[in-house]
Design an enzyme around this catalytic site. Structure first.
Site, short mmCIF file in Angstrom:
data_model
loop_
_atom_site.label_atom_id
_atom_site.label_comp_id
_atom_site.label_asym_id
_atom_site.label_seq_id
_atom_site.Cartn_x
_atom_site.Cartn_y
_atom_site.Cartn_z
N GLY A 95 0.83 -1.23 -0.04
CA GLY A 95 0.05 -0.03 0.07
C GLY A 95 0.89 1.23 -0.16
CB CYS A 96 0.23 4.50 1.33
SG CYS A 96 1.06 6.31 1.46
#
Length: 174
Positions: free
Chosen positions: A11-12
């Site tokens: 993810g981020c």
């Protein structure tokens, strides 16, 4: 001094730096992009979904202090390994969970760890994090590096608001 590299996508990339950065034996954690077909992509290009890249972190570590196995275990505890289509509020291929290996030993370690997690019963859904060969890694723009240090309020609000912190607390008691 021996150094090795590990590349993880979860993810981020802002949220993937701090858990590794604070461990003994870690030399650096760089946010960047990997797995795509465009050299030196920008954040905007990766976000457009046209480059094939995934946001990731490249960790340089001393294997005499912290093992690749330990890094993989830390990795699992930062992600939802049952979500192949992004992580938490971040959706799409550029946020998919991937362990990128750079040696047969790393591949074997990651695969064995994934199997143990699947068999542990911790998650009712299948573990879908992929394990793929490492490709070129491109560091992200400077403003993305060490984001949790440079912008702690934004980082904390994002980490909580995205659902990541709540998921980690629920599934990993952390």
């Amino acid at each position: 001094m021996t150094e090795e590299k590990a590349i993880f996508a979860g993810g981020c990339f802002w949220c993937m730096v701090k858990p590794f950065d604070q461990m003994p034996g870690i030399k650096s954690v760089v946010s960047g992009y990997t797995g795509g077909h465009v050299p030196n992509p920008t954040y905007e290009e990766v976000g457009s979904g046209t480059t094939g890249h995934t946001e990731a972190v490249e960790i340089t570590f001393d294997p005499m202090v912290i093992s690749y196995q330990q890094l993989v275990e830390i990795y699992w505890q930062q992600t939802d390994p049952t979500d192949a289509f992004g992580q938490f509020a971040d959706r799409g291929d550029s946020y998919r969970p991937v362990i990128f290996y750079s040696s047969p030993e790393q591949k074997e370690t990651a695969e064995a760890s994934k199997e143990r997690l699947q068999n542990s019963g911790r998650f009712k859904d299948p573990i879908v994090t992929t394990i793929e060969p490492a490709q070129a890694f491109y560091p992200a723009e400077d403003y993305h590096q060490d984001f949790y240090r440079k912008n702690p309020d934004h980082y904390n609000a994002y980490s909580e608001g995205s659902g990541r912190k709540g998921f980690i607390r629920q599934h990993w008691n952390a």
